[in-house]
Design an enzyme around this catalytic site. Sequence first.
Site, PDB file in Angstrom:
ATOM      1  N   GLY A   1      18.996  28.398  40.956  1.00  0.00           N
ATOM      2  CA  GLY A   1      17.862  28.320  41.866  1.00  0.00           C
ATOM      3  C   GLY A   1      16.661  27.779  41.116  1.00  0.00           C
ATOM      4  O   GLY A   1      16.634  27.795  39.875  1.00  0.00           O
TER       5      GLY A   1
ATOM      6  N   HIS B   1      14.970  36.606  42.963  1.00  0.00           N
ATOM      7  CA  HIS B   1      14.396  36.049  41.725  1.00  0.00           C
ATOM      8  C   HIS B   1      13.473  34.872  42.068  1.00  0.00           C
ATOM      9  O   HIS B   1      12.340  34.802  41.589  1.00  0.00           O
ATOM     10  CB  HIS B   1      15.524  35.606  40.777  1.00  0.00           C
ATOM     11  N   GLU B   2      13.969  33.969  42.911  1.00  0.00           N
ATOM     12  CA  GLU B   2      13.161  32.788  43.268  1.00  0.00           C
ATOM     13  C   GLU B   2      11.970  33.196  44.139  1.00  0.00           C
ATOM     14  O   GLU B   2      10.881  32.639  44.007  1.00  0.00           O
ATOM     15  CB  GLU B   2      14.013  31.732  43.978  1.00  0.00           C
TER      16      GLU B   2
ATOM     17  N   CYS C   1      16.339  32.677  33.472  1.00  0.00           N
ATOM     18  CA  CYS C   1      15.375  31.896  34.262  1.00  0.00           C
ATOM     19  C   CYS C   1      15.156  30.587  33.526  1.00  0.00           C
ATOM     20  O   CYS C   1      15.014  30.583  32.300  1.00  0.00           O
ATOM     21  CB  CYS C   1      14.062  32.672  34.368  1.00  0.00           C
ATOM     22  N   LEU C   2      15.123  29.483  34.267  1.00  0.00           N
ATOM     23  CA  LEU C   2      14.955  28.175  33.622  1.00  0.00           C
ATOM     24  C   LEU C   2      13.606  28.059  32.908  1.00  0.00           C
ATOM     25  O   LEU C   2      13.448  27.215  32.039  1.00  0.00           O
ATOM     26  CB  LEU C   2      15.120  27.046  34.651  1.00  0.00           C
TER      27      LEU C   2
ATOM     28  N   GLN D   1       7.781  26.294  39.314  1.00  0.00           N
ATOM     29  CA  GLN D   1       8.446  25.951  38.058  1.00  0.00           C
ATOM     30  C   GLN D   1       8.399  24.459  37.740  1.00  0.00           C
ATOM     31  O   GLN D   1       8.716  24.062  36.620  1.00  0.00           O
ATOM     32  CB  GLN D   1       9.906  26.428  38.072  1.00  0.00           C
TER      33      GLN D   1
ATOM     34  N   HIS E   1       9.085  34.219  42.096  1.00  0.00           N
ATOM     35  CA  HIS E   1       8.301  33.103  41.524  1.00  0.00           C
ATOM     36  C   HIS E   1       7.137  32.728  42.448  1.00  0.00           C
ATOM     37  O   HIS E   1       6.072  32.323  41.977  1.00  0.00           O
ATOM     38  CB  HIS E   1       9.181  31.873  41.319  1.00  0.00           C
TER      39      HIS E   1
HETATM   40 NI    NI Z   1      13.236  31.845  37.413  1.00  0.00          NI
END
Ligand code: NI
Length: 184
Positions: A46, A148-149, A106-107, A51, A152
Amino acid sequence: MAVRPIRIYGDPVLREKTRPVGDTTAALRLLAEDLVDTMFDAEGIGLAAPQVGEPVRMYVVNLGAIAPELFLDRRGPSLDGEPEHLVLVNPRVVKREGAQTGDEGCLSFPDLYEKVTRPEVVRIEATDLEGRPVEIEGSGLLARVLVHEYDHLEGVLFIDHLSKLRQQFLRGKLRKLKESGQAV
Ligand code: NI
């Protein structure tokens, strides 16, 4: 379509308040395409708009990375067929049930994986880029990625869910990440 640089922990945009998406503009469509391209390029499950530096309420999910049995319900034309990805605009979490604890990354935190407790079942109501309703409910990894997303969009990062003790333990690692992120 383009792959955009992923913002790393320490970048203030990851803590910014996001704004709701209004009318679908060409810029918004481009952002959605870039989010999808960037997510696939990074092999993520995701990716949320902040991000890639855009504080707006939109995220994408890599549906192909999720086992079919984790989809408890899916409604909306953008989920017809078996799409590889989903764009969620102005999402709302309408159900959180149960709990699961598992490894999460997480990216925006390269090479950091930590045990995080999340709801076992999550339901999201949102719209797609055409303004049509989308509803998705999932368990396990799907529930995890959906919240999670969503976090953000609230400026909340997965490390915020760790115990104070664990955060303390990771302090040095997080400081290094922060410095590397700001150097880019
Ligand atoms: Ni993340």
